[in-house]
Design a protein around this motif. Structure first.
Motif, mmCIF file in Angstrom:
data_model
loop_
_atom_site.group_PDB
_atom_site.id
_atom_site.type_symbol
_atom_site.label_atom_id
_atom_site.label_comp_id
_atom_site.label_asym_id
_atom_site.label_seq_id
_atom_site.Cartn_x
_atom_site.Cartn_y
_atom_site.Cartn_z
ATOM 1 N N VAL A 114 0.849 -1.186 0.000
ATOM 2 C CA VAL A 114 0.000 0.000 0.000
ATOM 3 C C VAL A 114 0.887 1.239 0.000
ATOM 4 C CG1 VAL A 114 -1.858 1.239 1.177
ATOM 5 C CG2 VAL A 114 -1.718 -1.257 1.357
ATOM 6 N N ALA A 115 0.683 2.139 -0.948
ATOM 7 C CA ALA A 115 1.473 3.359 -1.048
ATOM 8 C C ALA A 115 0.948 4.433 -0.103
ATOM 9 C CB ALA A 115 1.454 3.873 -2.482
ATOM 10 N N GLY A 116 1.733 5.499 0.068
ATOM 11 C CA GLY A 116 1.292 6.636 0.859
ATOM 12 C C GLY A 116 0.161 7.389 0.182
ATOM 13 N N GLY A 117 -0.777 7.915 0.980
ATOM 14 C CA GLY A 117 -1.898 8.668 0.435
ATOM 15 C C GLY A 117 -1.495 10.076 0.044
ATOM 16 N N GLY A 118 -2.228 10.666 -0.904
ATOM 17 C CA GLY A 118 -1.961 12.029 -1.337
ATOM 18 C C GLY A 118 -2.481 13.045 -0.336
ATOM 19 N N ALA A 119 -1.875 14.228 -0.324
ATOM 20 C CA ALA A 119 -2.325 15.297 0.564
ATOM 21 C C ALA A 119 -3.569 15.972 -0.019
ATOM 22 C CB ALA A 119 -1.220 16.318 0.760
ATOM 23 N N GLY A 120 -4.467 16.397 0.859
ATOM 24 C CA GLY A 120 -5.658 17.087 0.417
ATOM 25 C C GLY A 120 -5.420 18.568 0.203
ATOM 26 N N GLY A 121 -6.137 19.165 -0.752
ATOM 27 C CA GLY A 121 -6.186 20.604 -0.937
ATOM 28 C C GLY A 121 -7.620 21.026 -0.662
ATOM 29 N N PHE A 122 -8.266 21.678 -1.632
ATOM 30 C CA PHE A 122 -9.707 21.898 -1.486
ATOM 31 C C PHE A 122 -10.457 20.640 -1.916
ATOM 32 C CE2 PHE A 122 -13.821 24.041 -2.019
ATOM 33 C CZ PHE A 122 -13.817 24.878 -0.908
ATOM 34 N N GLY A 123 -9.806 19.857 -2.758
ATOM 35 C CA GLY A 123 -10.274 18.505 -3.045
ATOM 36 C C GLY A 123 -9.498 17.522 -2.192
ATOM 37 N N GLU A 180 5.753 7.455 2.355
ATOM 38 C CA GLU A 180 5.163 8.422 3.272
ATOM 39 C C GLU A 180 3.970 9.100 2.616
ATOM 40 O OE1 GLU A 180 8.198 11.150 4.427
ATOM 41 O OE2 GLU A 180 9.236 9.704 5.707
ATOM 42 N N GLY A 181 3.050 9.593 3.447
ATOM 43 C CA GLY A 181 1.923 10.344 2.929
ATOM 44 C C GLY A 181 2.361 11.695 2.389
ATOM 45 N N GLY A 182 1.616 12.209 1.417
ATOM 46 C CA GLY A 182 1.950 13.489 0.819
ATOM 47 C C GLY A 182 1.726 14.646 1.784
ATOM 48 N N ASN A 202 1.685 14.533 -3.944
ATOM 49 C CA ASN A 202 1.384 13.098 -3.980
ATOM 50 C C ASN A 202 2.072 12.368 -2.840
ATOM 51 O OD1 ASN A 202 0.192 13.765 -6.444
ATOM 52 N ND2 ASN A 202 1.037 11.980 -7.498
ATOM 53 N N GLY A 203 1.512 11.224 -2.461
ATOM 54 C CA GLY A 203 2.192 10.334 -1.541
ATOM 55 C C GLY A 203 3.338 9.620 -2.246
ATOM 56 N N ASP A 204 4.193 8.992 -1.459
ATOM 57 C CA ASP A 204 5.334 8.253 -2.013
ATOM 58 C C ASP A 204 4.959 6.799 -2.290
ATOM 59 O OD1 ASP A 204 6.983 10.487 -1.801
ATOM 60 O OD2 ASP A 204 7.637 9.956 0.229
ATOM 61 N N ASP A 205 5.702 6.185 -3.225
ATOM 62 C CA ASP A 205 5.486 4.787 -3.575
ATOM 63 C C ASP A 205 5.936 3.861 -2.444
ATOM 64 O OD1 ASP A 205 4.744 5.806 -6.018
ATOM 65 O OD2 ASP A 205 6.492 5.033 -7.109
ATOM 66 N N SER A 206 5.326 2.679 -2.372
ATOM 67 C CA SER A 206 5.785 1.590 -1.509
ATOM 68 C C SER A 206 6.234 0.435 -2.400
ATOM 69 C CB SER A 206 4.679 1.117 -0.559
ATOM 70 O OG SER A 206 4.348 2.104 0.396
ATOM 71 N N THR A 245 5.465 -2.613 -6.998
ATOM 72 C CA THR A 245 5.348 -1.199 -6.634
ATOM 73 C C THR A 245 3.892 -0.777 -6.535
ATOM 74 O OG1 THR A 245 7.432 -0.702 -7.772
ATOM 75 C CG2 THR A 245 5.962 1.160 -7.303
ATOM 76 N N ALA A 246 3.568 -0.086 -5.434
ATOM 77 C CA ALA A 246 2.282 0.593 -5.299
ATOM 78 C C ALA A 246 2.537 2.089 -5.443
ATOM 79 C CB ALA A 246 1.644 0.288 -3.944
ATOM 80 N N SER A 247 1.714 2.757 -6.238
ATOM 81 C CA SER A 247 1.935 4.163 -6.585
ATOM 82 C C SER A 247 1.278 5.098 -5.569
ATOM 83 C CB SER A 247 1.364 4.433 -7.979
ATOM 84 O OG SER A 247 1.507 5.789 -8.338
ATOM 85 N N GLY A 248 2.016 6.144 -5.165
ATOM 86 C CA GLY A 248 1.508 7.104 -4.202
ATOM 87 C C GLY A 248 0.233 7.790 -4.667
ATOM 88 N N GLY A 249 -0.683 8.045 -3.726
ATOM 89 C CA GLY A 249 -1.946 8.695 -4.045
ATOM 90 C C GLY A 249 -1.751 10.121 -4.537
ATOM 91 N N GLY A 250 -2.691 10.591 -5.362
ATOM 92 C CA GLY A 250 -2.587 11.916 -5.961
ATOM 93 C C GLY A 250 -2.986 13.036 -5.018
ATOM 94 N N GLY A 251 -2.316 14.176 -5.151
ATOM 95 C CA GLY A 251 -2.670 15.378 -4.409
ATOM 96 C C GLY A 251 -3.391 16.369 -5.326
#
Length: 350
Positions: free
Chosen positions: A86-95, A123-125, A130-134, A145-151
């Protein structure tokens, strides 16, 4: 009369001289070869990460909340591993931030002899990134490889709340409308690990796009982050223990005009039958963060953070839950961090 040594006289009969042909693998035996006991099935002397509970002769689970190394000393030709990355999650903005992508290696063959597999945990974004890959590396198949979540990307309008969602394992949610209507980020998890396959098992990959912002004339609805969209039909043929479950959300935002300007909900993540509820978000991973505005979007099951209601309560939103790969919840004019990822290894212990 000369003395005759009785030992010398009988030595040819009483003693036997051994040569290399008489030596069995476990000792001396002139009549037969002694065969050692066969190696018991399972991964011998496994170590690394955190062992959930010792279970000799049964299944054991190790989880890696931070980078480390998974090792064992030997195994049999039929032994396999279940590896959940499981990759790190992306950081939130207004979305909301997108949930970390998930790569699930089902029945990954274990390699005979001492083995070392480096484990990377993303790590989380932060700050809308974006979050980092695991990763799970060192296997002959290749690095899984799991791809980090989008910010959220750069602003599409005059303020930081008008952003497109970034592509990621699951895409980040978009900000509110303005001169343009920002779109949610795409999922890029399916482009990772190309061509990976092995007999008797498979690699299953999870991610979904982020939600769009409000596309009507009213202002300010944020899109929810993407989730890991479970359940799907990918693992339907597998035994229940190895099958995914969850509640599928077909889109990551409730962003239709006239819906009260509420923020979009984050998409849901997934769980597997062999993962205990004490790990992740009650066993779920990779949920998307909720979008901003009133009422705020809820975080997806799997560690996604809830969104914010600007000027209301709560106003801050939530970060993604640690070691779930959950996306960060949306925040007015700022950002919430995504949750760090995790790697799990499930195997037979001798």
């Amino acid at each position: 009369m000369p003395f005759k040594n009785p030992v010398n006289q009988s030595s040819g009969k009483a003693l036997k001289v051994y040569n290399s042909r008489d030596l069995g693998p476990t000792g001396v035996d002139g009549d037969r070869t002694i065969t050692p006991a066969p190696l018991a099935p399972g991964l011998h002397n496994a170590s690394g990460g955190t062992l959930v509970s010792p279970n000799p002769g049964g299944m054991e689970l190790r989880h890696f909340p931070s980078p480390g190394t998974f090792t064992y000393s030997n195994c049999t030709p039929t032994d396999v591993m279940q590896v959940f990355v499981v990759a790190g999650g992306g950081a939130g903005g207004f979305g909301g931030g997108g949930g970390g992508g998930i790569a699930y290696a089902y029945n990954l063959p274990a390699t005979i002899g001492p083995q070392t597999y480096p484990v990377g945990v993303g790590e989380g974004g932060t700050s809308r990134a974006n979050g980092d890959d695991s990763t799970f590396a060192g296997h002959p198949v290749g690095t899984i490889t799991a791809s980090g979540g989008g910010g959220n990307t750069t602003p599409q309008g005059p303020n930081s709340n008008q952003r497109q969602g970034s592509a990621g394992g699951s895409g980040g949610g978009a900000g509110h409308s303005g001169p343009t209507n920002p779109t949610g980020g795409a999922t890029n998890q399916p482009t990772h690990n190309p061509g990976y396959s092995w007999p008797g098992g498979a690699l299953y990959q999870y991610g979904q796009p982020g939600g769009a912002g409000d596309n009507g004339p009213s202002c300010c609805e944020g899109g929810g982050g993407g989730g890991a969209c479970g359940p799907t039909s990918l693992t339907a043929p597998l035994p229940a223990t190895y099958k995914e479950s969850g509640t599928f959300i077909p889109t990551a935002a409730k962003n239709q005009p006239g819906d009260g300007n509420g923020g979009g909900d984050g998409g849901n993540g997934i769980k597997l039958g062999w993962i205990p509820t004490g790990l992740g978000d009650s066993g779920y991973f990779g949920g998307g963060g909720g979008g901003a505005y009133c009422p705020p979007g809820g975080g997806g099951q799997g560690g996604g953070g809830g969104g914010t209601c600007p000027g209301g309560s709560p106003d801050a939103g939530d970060a993604g839950t640690a070691n779930t790969g959950g996306g960060g919840g949306a925040k007015n004019g700022a950002s919430n961090n995504g949750g760090d990822g995790i790697v799990l290894v499930y195997y037979l212990a001798p």
